[in-house]
Motif scaffolding. Sequence first.
Motif, PDB file in Angstrom:
ATOM      1  N   THR A 138       0.825  -1.197   0.000  1.00 34.57           N
ATOM      2  CA  THR A 138       0.000   0.000   0.000  1.00 34.57           C
ATOM      3  C   THR A 138       0.863   1.251   0.000  1.00 34.57           C
ATOM      4  O   THR A 138       1.799   1.381   0.774  1.00 34.57           O
ATOM      5  CB  THR A 138      -0.915   0.008   1.241  1.00 34.57           C
ATOM      6  OG1 THR A 138      -1.730  -1.154   1.217  1.00 34.57           O
ATOM      7  CG2 THR A 138      -1.792   1.250   1.249  1.00 34.57           C
ATOM      8  N   ARG A 139       0.504   2.195  -0.857  1.00 34.64           N
ATOM      9  CA  ARG A 139       1.209   3.467  -0.951  1.00 34.64           C
ATOM     10  C   ARG A 139       0.276   4.570  -0.460  1.00 34.64           C
ATOM     11  O   ARG A 139      -0.935   4.503  -0.630  1.00 34.64           O
ATOM     12  CB  ARG A 139       1.619   3.757  -2.396  1.00 34.64           C
ATOM     13  CG  ARG A 139       2.431   2.671  -3.068  1.00 34.64           C
ATOM     14  CD  ARG A 139       2.737   3.074  -4.501  1.00 34.64           C
ATOM     15  NE  ARG A 139       3.615   4.219  -4.536  1.00 34.64           N
ATOM     16  CZ  ARG A 139       4.945   4.141  -4.687  1.00 34.64           C
ATOM     17  NH1 ARG A 139       5.511   2.967  -4.828  1.00 34.64           N
ATOM     18  NH2 ARG A 139       5.684   5.221  -4.712  1.00 34.64           N
ATOM     19  N   ASP A 140       0.873   5.613   0.111  1.00 32.11           N
ATOM     20  CA  ASP A 140       0.095   6.773   0.540  1.00 32.11           C
ATOM     21  C   ASP A 140      -0.054   7.799  -0.576  1.00 32.11           C
ATOM     22  O   ASP A 140      -0.810   8.754  -0.443  1.00 32.11           O
ATOM     23  CB  ASP A 140       0.751   7.442   1.752  1.00 32.11           C
ATOM     24  CG  ASP A 140       0.687   6.561   2.985  1.00 32.11           C
ATOM     25  OD1 ASP A 140      -0.287   5.794   3.097  1.00 32.11           O
ATOM     26  OD2 ASP A 140       1.597   6.636   3.825  1.00 32.11           O
ATOM     27  N   GLY A 141       0.675   7.612  -1.652  1.00 36.00           N
ATOM     28  CA  GLY A 141       0.598   8.542  -2.765  1.00 36.00           C
ATOM     29  C   GLY A 141       1.637   8.194  -3.804  1.00 36.00           C
ATOM     30  O   GLY A 141       2.470   7.299  -3.614  1.00 36.00           O
ATOM     31  N   ILE A 146      -2.243  12.063  -3.780  1.00 33.79           N
ATOM     32  CA  ILE A 146      -2.324  11.672  -2.376  1.00 33.79           C
ATOM     33  C   ILE A 146      -3.522  10.759  -2.199  1.00 33.79           C
ATOM     34  O   ILE A 146      -4.594  11.024  -2.734  1.00 33.79           O
ATOM     35  CB  ILE A 146      -2.481  12.910  -1.477  1.00 33.79           C
ATOM     36  CG1 ILE A 146      -1.247  13.810  -1.581  1.00 33.79           C
ATOM     37  CG2 ILE A 146      -2.717  12.510  -0.021  1.00 33.79           C
ATOM     38  CD1 ILE A 146      -1.410  15.145  -0.882  1.00 33.79           C
ATOM     39  N   GLY A 147      -3.326   9.669  -1.436  1.00 28.43           N
ATOM     40  CA  GLY A 147      -4.442   8.771  -1.169  1.00 28.43           C
ATOM     41  C   GLY A 147      -4.000   7.328  -1.128  1.00 28.43           C
ATOM     42  O   GLY A 147      -3.089   6.930  -1.852  1.00 28.43           O
ATOM     43  N   SER A 148      -4.654   6.547  -0.262  1.00 25.58           N
ATOM     44  CA  SER A 148      -4.303   5.134  -0.127  1.00 25.58           C
ATOM     45  C   SER A 148      -5.492   4.208  -0.367  1.00 25.58           C
ATOM     46  O   SER A 148      -5.405   3.018  -0.086  1.00 25.58           O
ATOM     47  CB  SER A 148      -3.741   4.882   1.279  1.00 25.58           C
ATOM     48  OG  SER A 148      -4.686   5.265   2.271  1.00 25.58           O
ATOM     49  N   GLN A 153      -4.711   2.681  -5.318  1.00 24.65           N
ATOM     50  CA  GLN A 153      -3.626   1.705  -5.399  1.00 24.65           C
ATOM     51  C   GLN A 153      -3.564   1.106  -6.802  1.00 24.65           C
ATOM     52  O   GLN A 153      -2.486   0.886  -7.363  1.00 24.65           O
ATOM     53  CB  GLN A 153      -3.811   0.601  -4.354  1.00 24.65           C
ATOM     54  CG  GLN A 153      -3.777   1.080  -2.911  1.00 24.65           C
ATOM     55  CD  GLN A 153      -2.489   1.789  -2.548  1.00 24.65           C
ATOM     56  OE1 GLN A 153      -1.389   1.326  -2.878  1.00 24.65           O
ATOM     57  NE2 GLN A 153      -2.613   2.913  -1.866  1.00 24.65           N
ATOM     58  N   TYR A 156      -1.920   3.682  -9.043  1.00 24.46           N
ATOM     59  CA  TYR A 156      -0.470   3.741  -8.846  1.00 24.46           C
ATOM     60  C   TYR A 156       0.227   2.558  -9.531  1.00 24.46           C
ATOM     61  O   TYR A 156       1.266   2.729 -10.191  1.00 24.46           O
ATOM     62  CB  TYR A 156      -0.128   3.718  -7.347  1.00 24.46           C
ATOM     63  CG  TYR A 156      -0.718   4.837  -6.532  1.00 24.46           C
ATOM     64  CD1 TYR A 156      -1.051   6.061  -7.102  1.00 24.46           C
ATOM     65  CD2 TYR A 156      -0.971   4.676  -5.170  1.00 24.46           C
ATOM     66  CE1 TYR A 156      -1.601   7.088  -6.354  1.00 24.46           C
ATOM     67  CE2 TYR A 156      -1.513   5.698  -4.404  1.00 24.46           C
ATOM     68  CZ  TYR A 156      -1.833   6.893  -5.001  1.00 24.46           C
ATOM     69  OH  TYR A 156      -2.378   7.904  -4.246  1.00 24.46           O
ATOM     70  N   ARG A 319     -13.375   6.894  -3.018  1.00 19.29           N
ATOM     71  CA  ARG A 319     -12.011   6.756  -2.485  1.00 19.29           C
ATOM     72  C   ARG A 319     -11.960   6.675  -0.962  1.00 19.29           C
ATOM     73  O   ARG A 319     -10.927   6.979  -0.356  1.00 19.29           O
ATOM     74  CB  ARG A 319     -11.146   7.911  -3.007  1.00 19.29           C
ATOM     75  CG  ARG A 319     -10.888   7.833  -4.504  1.00 19.29           C
ATOM     76  CD  ARG A 319     -10.086   9.018  -5.002  1.00 19.29           C
ATOM     77  NE  ARG A 319      -8.850   9.208  -4.251  1.00 19.29           N
ATOM     78  CZ  ARG A 319      -7.987  10.174  -4.500  1.00 19.29           C
ATOM     79  NH1 ARG A 319      -8.229  11.044  -5.476  1.00 19.29           N
ATOM     80  NH2 ARG A 319      -6.885  10.299  -3.782  1.00 19.29           N
ATOM     81  N   ASP A 322      -9.833   8.789   1.755  1.00 21.30           N
ATOM     82  CA  ASP A 322      -8.912   9.720   1.084  1.00 21.30           C
ATOM     83  C   ASP A 322      -9.413  11.154   1.168  1.00 21.30           C
ATOM     84  O   ASP A 322      -8.616  12.090   1.192  1.00 21.30           O
ATOM     85  CB  ASP A 322      -8.741   9.336  -0.393  1.00 21.30           C
ATOM     86  CG  ASP A 322      -7.776   8.189  -0.589  1.00 21.30           C
ATOM     87  OD1 ASP A 322      -7.192   7.733   0.421  1.00 21.30           O
ATOM     88  OD2 ASP A 322      -7.614   7.736  -1.736  1.00 21.30           O
ATOM     89  N   ARG A 325      -8.066  12.663   4.320  1.00 22.81           N
ATOM     90  CA  ARG A 325      -6.616  12.877   4.207  1.00 22.81           C
ATOM     91  C   ARG A 325      -6.314  14.066   3.302  1.00 22.81           C
ATOM     92  O   ARG A 325      -5.455  14.899   3.613  1.00 22.81           O
ATOM     93  CB  ARG A 325      -5.949  11.606   3.661  1.00 22.81           C
ATOM     94  CG  ARG A 325      -4.444  11.737   3.491  1.00 22.81           C
ATOM     95  CD  ARG A 325      -3.826  10.417   3.084  1.00 22.81           C
ATOM     96  NE  ARG A 325      -4.031   9.403   4.109  1.00 22.81           N
ATOM     97  CZ  ARG A 325      -3.583   8.153   4.012  1.00 22.81           C
ATOM     98  NH1 ARG A 325      -2.943   7.767   2.939  1.00 22.81           N
ATOM     99  NH2 ARG A 325      -3.804   7.295   4.984  1.00 22.81           N
TER     100      ARG A 325
END
Length: 465
Positions: A138-141, A146-148, A153, A156, A319, A322, A325
Motif C-alpha cells: 500500500t502506498r500513501d501517494g 495523495i491517497g491510499s 492503489q 499507482y 475513495r 482519502d 486525508r
Amino acid sequence: MSRDQSAPDILLVEDEPSLAHLYARLLGAAGWTVATATGAAEARRLLAGEPRAVVLDLNLPDADGMELLQEITGRRPAPTVIVVTVRGSIRTAVDAMRFGAYDFLVKPVASERLTTTVRNALDRSRLIRLVDDLTDGTRDGLGGMIGSAPAMQAVYRMILMIAQSAAPVLITGESGTGKELCAEAIHRFGRRSAAPLVAVNCGAIPQALAESELFGHVRGAFTGATADRVGAVAQAEGGTLFLDEIGELEPDLQVKLLRFTQTMTYRRVGDDGSTQADIRLVCATNRRLAGEVAAGRFREDLFYRVNVLAIDMPPLRDRDDDVVRLARHFLDRFAGEEGKRFEGLTAEAEGLLRSYPWPGNVRQLQNVIRALAVLARPGTIDGATLATFLHAGGADVAAAAPTTAAPAQPDPRLVRPLAELENAAIEAALAAFGGNVTRAARALGIGPATIYRKRGRPGGVDVSE
C-alpha cells in the motif's frame, strides 16, 4: 519514498585526481550528473544522496575497497555498483561479484566501454526500483497524488507498469479527479523524465489557433503570424506531450492528429516540409470517448490510436477516507499560505466530508478548503463551519443561473444590464461543466470564441484558470 530529483545519477569513487576528472568528464558528456569522491569517507557522505549507480575503485587510501563495496550493496535502496581496479585477477573479479558488484572493469578503461557499462547499470537500477515500487504494498501517494484507497492503489500500480513503455496512454475520469497529476506521474517515472512534459488543454484553444498551438507555424502563414512559432509537439521533443480534454478537439484537427499519431511527423502551418517527432503521447478526457465515437463526434480510428493503454481516475466519492486525508493536506497547505493555524477537523466535519458526494471531485474539495482557510477563524473546523463553505459554492452557482420565470408585475428595480445577465449565465455554465469552455459554450448555444471575447470586456468573466 521517491528519489530526490537533485541527487546525482552516478557516484564516482576514484583516488587518482586525473582519472576522476577524466571519468567524470566522459560520463557528464553522456548526459548524466556525477558526484566525485576521492576516498571512502567522502563516498559514505555522498551515498546519502542515493545515486543510482556507483563506479568504485577498489584501491582506496582510507579503507578496503571490498568492505566499502559490501556497505554499498547492503544499502536500501542499493545502487548498482561497477568496480574498477588495476588488480585484474580472476579472484578479485569473483570476490567483487560475490559481494554484489554488477560489473568489473580493469584499468585503463576505454571510454566507450565505461559509458556502455554505466548505461546498462543505470537501466538495471531503474528496473529494480520499478519492481520494488510495484511490490511495495500500500502506498500513501505517488508523484503529486495523495491517497491510499484501493481504487488509487490500482492507479499507482498501473502508472508504474506503463511508465517505461512508449505506447500512447488515455487517462479518463470525471472533471477534478487528477488526470493531469496522473500524466505528470507517468512522465516522471518514465524513460523520458529528463525531457519536457508539455501540456495542452484542447478545450481552451480557439479553433482558429489549434493547429498552430500543436504544430507551430512559420512567419506569414496567416494574418498576425509575424514570427515563427514553435508548437507544443516541438516543445515536447524527447519527452511527453499531454493533450488534456482531447474529446473537445474539432473534427478537422482530429484528422491532423490522427495523421501525426500514424507517422510521428508533422508540418507547421505555412511550411512545405515535414518534421519527424520523438514524443510520447498521453491524452485525457472527462468524456466517454466510446460514446462520442458512436455519436459521430470523435473519430473511431483516432480513438484506437490514443487508447492503447488506459487509466481510469476514480471519483472522490469512491475513495473511502482519502477525502479526509486530502482535506487535512489542503488545510495545512492553505493555512500556511495564509499565515494561520488550524487545529484540524472535528469528527462531525470528517463525517460530512465522507458523506458529501463531491461532484467536482478533488478540485472542488481543494477550492472549498482554500476558501475555508482564507475566511474561517483559526481553530478547529467543526461540521457547521464546513457545511457553510460547502453550501456556499452551490448557492453561488444557483444565484448566478438565469431564471425563465417572469415576475407577475414588471418592476424596473429588477432590471439588470444585459452584460451582467450574460456574465451570470456564462459563470453558471462554466461552473456546471467544471470550467470546460467548449461544453459550457455548447450548452449556452454559443461558440467558445464568444466566451473568450466576452472575457475581455470590462466586467467580463475570467476563464483563464
